[in-house]
Design an enzyme around this catalytic site. Sequence first.
Site, short mmCIF file in Angstrom:
data_model
loop_
_atom_site.label_atom_id
_atom_site.label_comp_id
_atom_site.label_asym_id
_atom_site.label_seq_id
_atom_site.Cartn_x
_atom_site.Cartn_y
_atom_site.Cartn_z
N SER A 10 0.76 -1.06 0.12
CA SER A 10 0.07 -0.13 -0.01
C SER A 10 0.89 1.09 0.16
O SER A 10 1.65 1.54 1.07
CB SER A 10 -1.04 0.07 1.27
OG SER A 10 -1.44 1.38 1.29
N HIS A 35 -1.55 -1.41 -4.01
CA HIS A 35 -2.52 -0.99 -3.35
C HIS A 35 -2.85 0.77 -3.11
O HIS A 35 -1.68 0.96 -2.72
CB HIS A 35 -2.85 -1.51 -1.94
CG HIS A 35 -4.09 -1.48 -1.11
ND1 HIS A 35 -5.36 -2.00 -1.48
CD2 HIS A 35 -4.72 -0.57 -0.12
CE1 HIS A 35 -6.44 -1.71 -0.74
NE2 HIS A 35 -5.92 -0.70 0.19
N ASP A 37 -4.86 3.78 -1.58
CA ASP A 37 -5.91 4.37 -0.70
C ASP A 37 -6.41 5.70 -1.21
O ASP A 37 -5.70 6.66 -1.04
CB ASP A 37 -5.20 4.18 0.61
CG ASP A 37 -5.21 2.71 1.03
OD1 ASP A 37 -6.23 2.04 1.06
OD2 ASP A 37 -4.01 2.48 1.57
N MET A 39 -8.89 8.53 0.10
CA MET A 39 -9.62 9.05 1.28
C MET A 39 -10.06 10.31 1.05
O MET A 39 -9.35 11.34 0.68
CB MET A 39 -8.67 8.98 2.38
CG MET A 39 -8.03 7.59 2.78
SD MET A 39 -7.17 7.59 4.20
CE MET A 39 -6.40 6.07 3.98
N HIS A 68 -8.76 1.48 -3.63
CA HIS A 68 -9.59 1.28 -2.44
C HIS A 68 -10.07 2.62 -2.25
O HIS A 68 -9.68 3.58 -1.68
CB HIS A 68 -8.60 0.77 -1.34
CG HIS A 68 -9.47 0.68 -0.02
ND1 HIS A 68 -8.90 0.42 1.32
CD2 HIS A 68 -10.79 0.72 0.14
CE1 HIS A 68 -9.92 0.46 2.11
NE2 HIS A 68 -11.02 0.53 1.67
N MET A 70 -12.18 5.19 -0.15
CA MET A 70 -12.83 5.25 1.17
C MET A 70 -13.64 6.67 0.97
O MET A 70 -12.84 7.78 1.35
CB MET A 70 -11.85 5.35 1.98
CG MET A 70 -11.49 3.82 2.45
SD MET A 70 -9.71 3.78 3.49
CE MET A 70 -8.86 3.88 1.95
N MET A 139 -11.67 -5.18 6.10
CA MET A 139 -10.79 -4.24 6.82
C MET A 139 -10.64 -4.89 8.20
O MET A 139 -11.38 -5.37 9.07
CB MET A 139 -11.53 -2.89 6.97
CG MET A 139 -11.80 -2.20 5.79
SD MET A 139 -10.46 -2.00 4.53
CE MET A 139 -9.02 -1.11 5.84
N PHE A 145 -5.90 5.57 8.44
CA PHE A 145 -4.53 5.60 8.66
C PHE A 145 -3.76 4.19 8.48
O PHE A 145 -4.41 3.29 8.93
CB PHE A 145 -4.24 6.19 9.92
CG PHE A 145 -4.78 7.54 10.35
CD1 PHE A 145 -4.24 8.74 9.87
CD2 PHE A 145 -6.06 7.67 10.99
CE1 PHE A 145 -4.90 10.02 10.10
CE2 PHE A 145 -6.82 8.90 10.85
CZ PHE A 145 -5.93 10.19 10.45
N GLY A 146 -2.46 4.34 8.06
CA GLY A 146 -1.53 3.08 8.07
C GLY A 146 -1.13 2.97 9.48
O GLY A 146 -1.19 4.09 10.36
N ASP A 177 -6.99 -5.89 4.86
CA ASP A 177 -6.32 -4.60 4.81
C ASP A 177 -6.50 -4.11 6.21
O ASP A 177 -7.32 -3.81 6.70
CB ASP A 177 -7.12 -3.84 3.72
CG ASP A 177 -6.34 -2.55 3.59
OD1 ASP A 177 -5.32 -2.25 4.01
OD2 ASP A 177 -6.84 -1.54 3.02
#
Length: 217
Positions: A10, A35, A37, A39, A68, A70, A139, A145-146, A177
């Site tokens: 990611s 991946h 992300d 957001m 992904h 979000m 999830m 947040f990572g 994930d």
Amino acid sequence: MSHRTLLAPSILAGNHANLRKALHLAEAAGATWVHIDIMDGHFVPNLTFGPQTVADLRPFSKLFFDTHLMLDNPANHVEAFANAGANLISIHAEPDYPISETLRRIRDLDCKCGIVLNPPTKVEAILPFLPEVDLALVMTVNPGFGGQSFMADQIPKIEFIAKERSRQGLDFRLEVDGGIGPSNWKSCHNAGADTFVAGTSFYKSKDSAEFLQSVES
Ligand code: DX5
Ligand code: ZN
């Protein structure tokens, strides 16, 4: 049908001023997926990338872009991400929007589609969509947040979805994930997951290639 196991680094955990390098590091470790992300600061409390970021990265990599979303309103944005070069677009089950229609729209745009479940959401929420998707994503952290801790209490959801997959004769990928690393990916694999997102444990480790190879061997 079973899928070969794969790890999708990611780039959330990469350097955002040098995302090309993050892609390169994934490729150098032997990855075929990455991946991404997305957001919106509403559905999750953080902001990341937009379709222009994906479009600008696209010419530099042949990696499969596992995107992904979000977002509160994913339906408004799937076309932009498909046009930007996403290979798979996952959308969440939680916001209020026409989910089936949006999954269909993603497929019509020549992308693979996925459905995502947050930790507080009951697994039943994605059941109606399983026959329509290429990937189901469980999830194992609350997204945003990572670097958060893996929530082992989500493993029964993986088992449940894997059982439904075989009971219904479906062949979507089952992805996890959040907080995934060398110490816990196997428990998810034993539960039926075949696709593993790794941010922190990939980009902040010296042994990322070794981790990737152990998942994909
Ligand atoms: C979390 C994101 C994840 C994130 C995972 O909101 O959806 O994809 O990159 O990061 P780690 O692996 O650090 O938990
Ligand atoms: Zn993600």
